[in-house]
Design an enzyme around this catalytic site. Structure first.
Site, PDB file in Angstrom:
ATOM      1  N   HIS A  65     -17.634  49.396  31.202  1.00 44.83           N
ATOM      2  CA  HIS A  65     -18.366  50.662  31.153  1.00 44.83           C
ATOM      3  C   HIS A  65     -17.518  51.815  31.671  1.00 44.83           C
ATOM      4  O   HIS A  65     -17.530  52.920  31.106  1.00 44.83           O
ATOM      5  CB  HIS A  65     -19.654  50.524  31.976  1.00 44.83           C
ATOM      6  CG  HIS A  65     -20.433  51.792  32.073  1.00 44.83           C
ATOM      7  ND1 HIS A  65     -20.479  52.544  33.223  1.00 44.83           N
ATOM      8  CD2 HIS A  65     -21.191  52.456  31.159  1.00 44.83           C
ATOM      9  CE1 HIS A  65     -21.228  53.610  33.031  1.00 44.83           C
ATOM     10  NE2 HIS A  65     -21.682  53.583  31.782  1.00 44.83           N
ATOM     11  N   GLU A  68     -15.142  52.829  29.022  1.00 40.39           N
ATOM     12  CA  GLU A  68     -15.826  53.634  27.995  1.00 40.39           C
ATOM     13  C   GLU A  68     -15.790  55.113  28.375  1.00 40.39           C
ATOM     14  O   GLU A  68     -15.507  55.983  27.540  1.00 40.39           O
ATOM     15  CB  GLU A  68     -17.271  53.159  27.834  1.00 40.39           C
ATOM     16  CG  GLU A  68     -18.102  53.994  26.883  1.00 40.39           C
ATOM     17  CD  GLU A  68     -19.565  54.025  27.257  1.00 40.39           C
ATOM     18  OE1 GLU A  68     -20.142  55.136  27.313  1.00 40.39           O
ATOM     19  OE2 GLU A  68     -20.143  52.950  27.511  1.00 40.39           O
ATOM     20  N   HIS A  69     -16.076  55.414  29.639  1.00 38.00           N
ATOM     21  CA  HIS A  69     -16.026  56.802  30.097  1.00 38.00           C
ATOM     22  C   HIS A  69     -14.611  57.368  29.998  1.00 38.00           C
ATOM     23  O   HIS A  69     -14.420  58.497  29.533  1.00 38.00           O
ATOM     24  CB  HIS A  69     -16.495  56.882  31.555  1.00 38.00           C
ATOM     25  CG  HIS A  69     -17.979  56.883  31.726  1.00 38.00           C
ATOM     26  ND1 HIS A  69     -18.670  57.908  32.343  1.00 38.00           N
ATOM     27  CD2 HIS A  69     -18.929  55.973  31.361  1.00 38.00           C
ATOM     28  CE1 HIS A  69     -19.957  57.641  32.361  1.00 38.00           C
ATOM     29  NE2 HIS A  69     -20.147  56.458  31.777  1.00 38.00           N
ATOM     30  N   GLU A 145     -24.671  58.018  37.888  1.00 39.80           N
ATOM     31  CA  GLU A 145     -25.448  57.400  36.812  1.00 39.80           C
ATOM     32  C   GLU A 145     -26.179  56.167  37.326  1.00 39.80           C
ATOM     33  O   GLU A 145     -27.352  55.947  37.012  1.00 39.80           O
ATOM     34  CB  GLU A 145     -24.515  57.020  35.661  1.00 39.80           C
ATOM     35  CG  GLU A 145     -25.197  56.368  34.474  1.00 39.80           C
ATOM     36  CD  GLU A 145     -24.212  55.954  33.391  1.00 39.80           C
ATOM     37  OE1 GLU A 145     -24.582  55.095  32.560  1.00 39.80           O
ATOM     38  OE2 GLU A 145     -23.073  56.469  33.361  1.00 39.80           O
TER      39      GLU A 145
END
Length: 437
Positions: A65, A68-69, A145
């Site tokens: 994840h 991905e950022h 987040e």
């Protein structure tokens, strides 16, 4: 799952492919899929990598994840943040997502702008930069987040803990995709580069394009942009064997901030890629007839009797490795937890003893098909469905001929699948209870 219809004015026969997608492979190993659709002059490009949160290294949950950022932080010909700005200037939109099994990047633009987004996507595919001076700021974005989506919600924290109780907190199915907070803080740039080098290789990726583009044009564009990305060894999935029994049989969490109680029970289950794959589609039908709202068994037994305000079931057989079959219920205020749990157990026991009726199975087959109409009509439906199954090693036929396969599910198969999974003693039961309960 997809249904028995193709978007558009006419109904198609269920034994025809839903999208009629075409596939080919570039010399560097990248698989290309086209689902042509001329209803509007727009295209969607999705690039799937066969690696998700389950591929995170031990002790580094959240790497997939985090990566991905960081893929939006620039490549040789696209500055940090410029990718999304260019897409927006063209009137399109773009984003990305990480699941347990895949990571995907997508853009939806007017058809003539397809070369632009292919050029930019291929640029970061071949040589993403991961600037060290932007690592900490993005880590803070991810931690925020996590705080907003998980830490600030009693139910989200409980659901995360429940998965860890079912599978084990350091197993690939039991770790949160976003990562445990301490492990997010420990992720280094080397971790990100190592994951990128290992999994972001052409042979481990699937490009799916849908919309107003023909095969000849897409072949030329894919070769021009993605064909330049050099093949490299990389690696495929190499997960440890998933647990065959739950890590903990029971989890009870009392939360002062919880506004309502929640009961969850889950069983480790086979999927289309692991275990008794023949049970996967019958389990989808079972989840529907058990917990699809009005007309389902759990609704009749728990909601209509006044024991619960809601109840349902879920199962996803399109997974890389073992998966879970889950039922849940939210008790009505004043209903004792033991009473609701006993009613849930009695409902399942009756189903296991007698099996579902033919009418229930037929209703579920019909509603699963017709209920997919809106999903199929969505612009991103074809690439998400096709890319999702191809990236976990399944054939596109799983999507293309899903209606025919669903139509073939029998009452006996649903009964057998129910007894094989729900009939075992290896379930995890979890309760989230308000502090005063």
């Amino acid at each position: 799952p997809v249904g028995a219809f193709v978007p558009g004015p006419r109904r198609e026969r269920a034994d025809r492919p839903l999208f009629g997608a075409k596939q080919w492979q570039l010399p560097n190993g990248l698989r290309v899929v086209l689902a042509e659709n001329r209803r509007a002059p727009v295209v969607a490009q999705y690039l799937f990598y066969a690696a998700g949160g389950a591929e995170d290294p031990a002790g580094r949950s959240g790497v997939a994840h985090f990566l991905e950022h960081m893929m939006f932080k620039g490549s040789p010909n696209v500055a940090s943040g410029e990718f999304s700005r260019r897409v927006a200037r063209e009137g399109g939109n773009d984003n990305a997502f990480t699941s347990r099994d895949v990571t995907a990047y997508f853009q939806q633009v007017e058809a003539s702008r397809l070369p632009l987004v292919m050029q930019m996507e291929a640029d970061r595919f071949g040589a993403a930069l991961f600037p060290a001076d932007q690592l900490e700021s993005e880590r803070n974005v991810i931690l925020e987040e996590r705080r907003q989506r998980t830490d600030s919600s009693a139910r989200s924290r409980f659901q995360e803990a429940f998965r860890a109780a079912l599978w084990g907190p350091q197993t690939w199915p039991g770790r949160p995709i976003i990562g445990w907070e301490a492990e997010i803080r420990a992720i280094t740039r080397d971790d990100l580069v190592g994951f990128y080098d290992r999994f972001y290789a052409p042979h481990n990726a699937t490009l799916v394009v849908s919309g107003a583009v023909d095969e000849a044009t897409l072949r030329a564009l894919a070769e021009e942009h993605y064909g330049r990305v050099p093949a490299r060894p990389g690696a495929a999935r190499d997960r440890a064997r998933a647990p065959s029994v739950p890590h903990e049989p029971r989890l009870v969490t009392r939360e002062p901030t919880a506004r309502e109680a929640l009961l969850i029970r889950a069983w480790i289950a086979p999927s289309l890629t692991a275990g008794e794959a023949r049970h996967a589609l019958p389990l989808e039908v079972l989840a529907h007839l058990l917990g699809s709202g009005q007309g389902s068994r759990l609704h009749a037994a728990l909601v209509e009797t006044g024991l619960a305000v809601s109840a349902g079931a879920s199962y996803d057989g399109e997974a890389a490795g073992a998966t879970e079959f889950t039922v849940y219920a939210v008790p009505r205020r004043g209903v004792e937890p033991d009473r609701l749990e006993a009613a849930l157990q009695a409902t399942i026991a009756t189903l296991l003893q007698d099996g579902p009726t033919e009418a229930e199975v037929a209703r579920s087959r019909r509603q699963l098909s017709s209920g997919a109409l809106l999903a199929l009509d969505g612009f991103g439906a074809a690439p998400r469905m096709l890319g999702g199954v191809l990236a976990i090693g399944l054939s596109a036929d799983v999507v293309e001929f899903w209606p025919a396969r669903l139509r073939a599910v029998t009452q006996a198969q649903v009964t057998e699948a129910a007894r094989a999974v729900l009939g075992t003693a290896t379930a995890t039961t979890g309760w989230l209870l308000p502090e005063a309960a």
